[in-house]
Design an enzyme around this catalytic site. Sequence first.
Site, PDB file in Angstrom:
ATOM      1  N   GLY A   1     -13.033  -5.080   1.482  1.00 35.87           N
ATOM      2  CA  GLY A   1     -11.781  -5.811   1.267  1.00 35.87           C
ATOM      3  C   GLY A   1     -11.503  -6.731   2.439  1.00 35.87           C
ATOM      4  O   GLY A   1     -11.390  -6.267   3.569  1.00 35.87           O
TER       5      GLY A   1
ATOM      6  N   CYS B   1       0.809  -1.218   0.000  1.00 34.18           N
ATOM      7  CA  CYS B   1       0.000   0.000   0.000  1.00 34.18           C
ATOM      8  C   CYS B   1       0.841   1.267   0.000  1.00 34.18           C
ATOM      9  O   CYS B   1       0.340   2.337  -0.352  1.00 34.18           O
ATOM     10  CB  CYS B   1      -0.963   0.002   1.185  1.00 34.18           C
ATOM     11  SG  CYS B   1      -0.142  -0.012   2.791  1.00 34.18           S
TER      12      CYS B   1
ATOM     13  N   GLN C   1       4.769  -9.753   3.390  1.00 33.18           N
ATOM     14  CA  GLN C   1       4.665  -9.248   2.023  1.00 33.18           C
ATOM     15  C   GLN C   1       5.922  -9.553   1.217  1.00 33.18           C
ATOM     16  O   GLN C   1       5.841  -9.929   0.047  1.00 33.18           O
ATOM     17  CB  GLN C   1       4.387  -7.739   2.054  1.00 33.18           C
ATOM     18  CG  GLN C   1       2.993  -7.410   2.566  1.00 33.18           C
ATOM     19  CD  GLN C   1       2.834  -5.957   2.990  1.00 33.18           C
ATOM     20  OE1 GLN C   1       3.807  -5.272   3.302  1.00 33.18           O
ATOM     21  NE2 GLN C   1       1.602  -5.473   3.002  1.00 33.18           N
TER      22      GLN C   1
ATOM     23  N   LYS D   1      -5.416  -9.356   3.452  1.00 37.84           N
ATOM     24  CA  LYS D   1      -4.566  -9.206   4.639  1.00 37.84           C
ATOM     25  C   LYS D   1      -4.766  -7.865   5.325  1.00 37.84           C
ATOM     26  O   LYS D   1      -4.843  -7.784   6.554  1.00 37.84           O
ATOM     27  CB  LYS D   1      -3.096  -9.398   4.252  1.00 37.84           C
ATOM     28  CG  LYS D   1      -2.761 -10.836   3.886  1.00 37.84           C
ATOM     29  CD  LYS D   1      -1.287 -11.015   3.580  1.00 37.84           C
ATOM     30  CE  LYS D   1      -0.984 -12.481   3.261  1.00 37.84           C
ATOM     31  NZ  LYS D   1       0.436 -12.708   2.940  1.00 37.84           N
TER      32      LYS D   1
ATOM     33  N   ARG E   1       4.456   1.256  -1.121  1.00 37.04           N
ATOM     34  CA  ARG E   1       5.723   1.113  -1.842  1.00 37.04           C
ATOM     35  C   ARG E   1       5.541   0.232  -3.069  1.00 37.04           C
ATOM     36  O   ARG E   1       4.638  -0.607  -3.129  1.00 37.04           O
ATOM     37  CB  ARG E   1       6.818   0.547  -0.953  1.00 37.04           C
ATOM     38  CG  ARG E   1       6.717  -0.921  -0.633  1.00 37.04           C
ATOM     39  CD  ARG E   1       7.921  -1.418   0.158  1.00 37.04           C
ATOM     40  NE  ARG E   1       8.039  -0.741   1.438  1.00 37.04           N
ATOM     41  CZ  ARG E   1       8.973   0.173   1.718  1.00 37.04           C
ATOM     42  NH1 ARG E   1       9.856   0.526   0.811  1.00 37.04           N
ATOM     43  NH2 ARG E   1       9.019   0.733   2.911  1.00 37.04           N
TER      44      ARG E   1
ATOM     45  N   GLN F   1       3.687  -6.699   9.003  1.00 34.40           N
ATOM     46  CA  GLN F   1       3.096  -7.124   7.739  1.00 34.40           C
ATOM     47  C   GLN F   1       4.118  -7.169   6.601  1.00 34.40           C
ATOM     48  O   GLN F   1       4.035  -8.016   5.715  1.00 34.40           O
ATOM     49  CB  GLN F   1       1.937  -6.191   7.344  1.00 34.40           C
ATOM     50  CG  GLN F   1       0.724  -6.294   8.250  1.00 34.40           C
ATOM     51  CD  GLN F   1       0.998  -5.738   9.638  1.00 34.40           C
ATOM     52  OE1 GLN F   1       1.491  -4.620   9.770  1.00 34.40           O
ATOM     53  NE2 GLN F   1       0.696  -6.508  10.664  1.00 34.40           N
TER      54      GLN F   1
END
Length: 399
Positions: free
Chosen positions: A173, A46, A104, A176, A48, A100
């Site tokens: 949504g 969200c 990712q 994750k 980068r 997180q």
Amino acid sequence: MILNLRVDHKIANIDAMENIAKEMDQLFLELQEKYSIVEYVEISTCNRKEYYIHNDNIDASDSLLSHENKSIIIDYGDSVIKHLFRMTSGLESMIVGEDQILGQVSDAKQKAFKERHCGKILDSIFTKAIHVGRVVRNKTNINKGSISIGSAAVDLAEKHLGNLENKSVLVIGAGKMGKLVAKALAEKNLNAIFVANRTYYVAVELANDLNGHAVLFNELGKYVQTADLIISATGAPHYILNKERLEKTDGDFKDLLMIDIANPRDICEDVCELGVKLFNIDDLREIADENTKLRKKEFAEAENIIDEEFSLLKESFKLIGVEDIIANLRVSMENIRERETEKAIAKLSDVDANAKIIDNLTNSIVNKIFFDISKKIKQAAHENDEELIRAIEFMFEEK
């Protein structure tokens, strides 16, 4: 060469990042075509977008890498690896210490591996980076009581709505990020929580975990008009909500708060014309800055761990460089052994009785010689003795 292309929250707001990411995708495609790039890992979150590329043919002076858009960071070599280590450690995140990013990066590596464009070098770098992220979290307090983008969004909502008790919330949504939002909301004693996702059963699973209600995506409008707060975090490449869609409902949106933590954005800014208070990832910076101040003292210890692990990785690279030499040496020695064994056996009168003994003997001799030579090669690699390595390689080349 290790090459990194990136744009992140440090140098661009969410609006600029969306456009820069598209430019960067195009730049990568041009480099890929020109240099036949096959080894790369792409990371997209969200806040980068990054490419990690391994290719020994890339020319650092290429005009493509003198990109006019200064918001695309182009980096090379050791600093790329250290940046990745800092990222997996949570030091490069908007919410410093958040966990997180580790998942990712791991997902990005697995995707590249599955699609067969994560080779030996990038696999080593990313495996080490994930290890570093875990070590930093185990040995420091960088993530102690850590918040996430999702929980920061809920904190932002409370700053503007006050206590969320008895509020009606719609989460769009159920991936994750949506789950992180839902986890933070679960503690707020809400009146009702609704979960919408394009794949309905995924919304059902998350809603059940929260004692909430799943929403069919095509019925989104009905729940938008009754919500006090909407937090959206989908992976859609286009807007989910805009002024036109809201106008098709009968809702009054003057007291509605929307927080968009998706990239690309889910909610068009034109909803503000209807009185909606809209916030996005950029508006989380104040909360992020407060979080960074709390964790600043952990930075030095984390950086020390990163430096130590980087040195270990560099040593391992030296061995990677001679692995093929050692493997070829083993094949060459085995070929010699087999040829000479066959010659010796052919001269024996009682072949059956002696063949196995000779085979075992020659195998044992080769193993002992190979062990000593491979040990010397590894030692030469550690000591950067290129002359000795090349000499050994030359001796056993196929003539």
